[in-house]
Design an enzyme around this catalytic site. Structure first.
Site, PDB file in Angstrom:
ATOM      1  N   ALA A  88       0.861  -1.198   0.000  1.00  0.00           N
ATOM      2  CA  ALA A  88       0.000   0.000   0.000  1.00  0.00           C
ATOM      3  C   ALA A  88       0.885   1.232   0.000  1.00  0.00           C
ATOM      4  CB  ALA A  88      -0.943   0.007   1.192  1.00  0.00           C
ATOM      5  N   GLU A 142       5.563  10.073  -2.533  1.00  0.00           N
ATOM      6  CA  GLU A 142       4.363  10.913  -2.634  1.00  0.00           C
ATOM      7  C   GLU A 142       3.557  10.601  -3.893  1.00  0.00           C
ATOM      8  OE1 GLU A 142       4.119  14.416  -0.772  1.00  0.00           O
ATOM      9  OE2 GLU A 142       6.057  14.374   0.211  1.00  0.00           O
TER      10      GLU A 142
END
Length: 396
Positions: A137, A372
């Site tokens: 994830a 990010e």
């Protein structure tokens, strides 16, 4: 996505020019000359850390009412382009305080949570880490697996996070965990403020990375880590996913600006080298193929700088806080990789040697395309957003 404009008090133009000038001087006169030392020691010297704190860099994007400098995103990117000019480990010292960790508190914390933490974050007395990424994830927060469950009035958190910036020195973890399965009410993701010295919190050894020496990351393990009810950010179990998405989107604009700064440094190093290094007694900068490399690098840097500035302006105005940030991060981080590659080429064999700035930049900027949200994720956000906007317009 249209949002309200940023309204917190910001630094006026004259004040910001002074902050920018001081930062530029600090970066170029103090930090640049110690880049090799930082890389070899894999740490930022204590005196540089102390000076960054004294300059207010740990809180440049924290609103003034909580002790920060109060820069808006348009000012933030100008500062980031200066910080990107040197080793990216410098910015990592205080990047999460101002960015993805600090902004969760600024945007979503309760007044008590903000009062308790933000002033200490802005001063650098507290280093905050953004604990979102985990195995399976990374670029998709909706897939996260750590769980938080109620135990009386407390919360107990179990799970693991990885690649967490500043984890080895963090005082506070901003931790995302699942409080229920995703359902019609939302993704079931909450965010918690977990002090690093909480029982059940364990930080692994520093990661060994390709580049960005001096910027420390590590795994963080939460094993029955217990926190009080006041640790739930905003006092709302459904804030987590939205907080992550907005903080990451804002952070993408900042990362794009860092990439521009690094690319500018690679270009400057290449121009200086081309003007002084000789081949057969002739400066290599006089050769047209070298000039072609420099021309392409200059064009890309100018395009990236213009895109970052326009994206930050649109964010502050509340015009676009989704598609443009992803477009800026995608273009600028990919651009920095191309410019760094050309810089090594211009330097020839010298550019492949450790201790040469462009060799470090080549390794450092590679990470910008990953964290990010990877370049692939940015393409999905941009493409999907454009299609959804067109579908909404067609239904109107």
């Amino acid at each position: 996505m249209t949002s309200a404009p940023e309204t917190d008090e910001t630094v006026d133009a004259a004040g910001f020019r002074e902050i920018l000038a001081q930062t530029r001087d600090f970066v170029r006169r103090v930090v640049v000359g110690r880049e090799v030392e930082i890389a070899e020691l894999d740490r930022i010297p204590d005196e540089i850390v102390a000076r960054a704190k004294a300059m207010g860099l740990y809180g440049y994007a924290i609103p003034q009412r909580w002790g920060g400098l109060g820069l808006d995103l348009a000012q933030d990117v100008e500062l980031a382009m200066e910080l990107g000019y040197t080793t990216l480990a410098l910015r990592s010292l205080f990047g999460t305080n101002n960015g993805i960790a600090g902004q969760v508190l600024v945007g979503f914390g309760t007044e008590d949570q903000r009062s308790r933490w933000l002033e200490r974050i802005a001063s650098g007395r507290v280093v905050a880490s953004f604990a979102l990424t985990e195995s399976g994830a990374g670029s998709d927060p909706a897939a996260l697996r750590p769980k938080a469950a109620r135990s009386g009035t407390d919360w107990v958190i179990d799970g693991e996070k990885r690649f967490i910036t500043n984890a080895p020195v963090a005082d506070l973890f901003v931790v995302f965990a699942r409080t229920r399965p995703a359902d019609e009410h939302g993704p079931g993701i909450s965010v918690f403020l977990v002090p690093a010295d909480s029982p059940g919190v364990e930080v692994g050894p520093k990661d060994r990375k390709m580049g960005q020496e001096g910027a420390w990351t590590a795994e963080v393990h939460f094993r029955d880590a217990r926190v009080g009810a006041d640790a739930l950010v905003g006092g709302d179990e459904d804030i987590g996913y939205r907080a992550a998405m907005i903080s990451l989107a804002r952070g993408r604009v900042h990362i794009a600006a860092l990439a521009v700064g690094a690319a500018q440094r690679a270009l400057d190093e290449s121009v200086a080298y081309a003007a002084t290094a000789t081949q057969g007694g002739t400066p290599i900068g006089r050769f047209q193929l070298v000039q072609a490399h420099l021309a392409d690098m200059q064009t890309e840097v100018l395009a990236g700088r213009a895109l970052v500035r326009e994206t930050a302006r649109a964010w502050v105005a509340g015009e676009d806080r989704r598609i443009a940030p992803s477009a800026a991060k995608l273009f600028c981080t990919e651009m920095a990789g191309r410019v760094a590659d050309s810089a090594v080429q211009v330097h020839g064999g010298t550019g492949y040697m450790r201790g040469v700035a462009v060799e470090r930049i080549y390794r450092d900027v590679r990470l910008l395309r990953l964290y990010e949200g990877t370049s692939e994720i940015q393409r999905l956000i941009i493409g999907g957003g454009l299609v959804r906007n067109a579908e909404r317009a067609a239904r109107a």
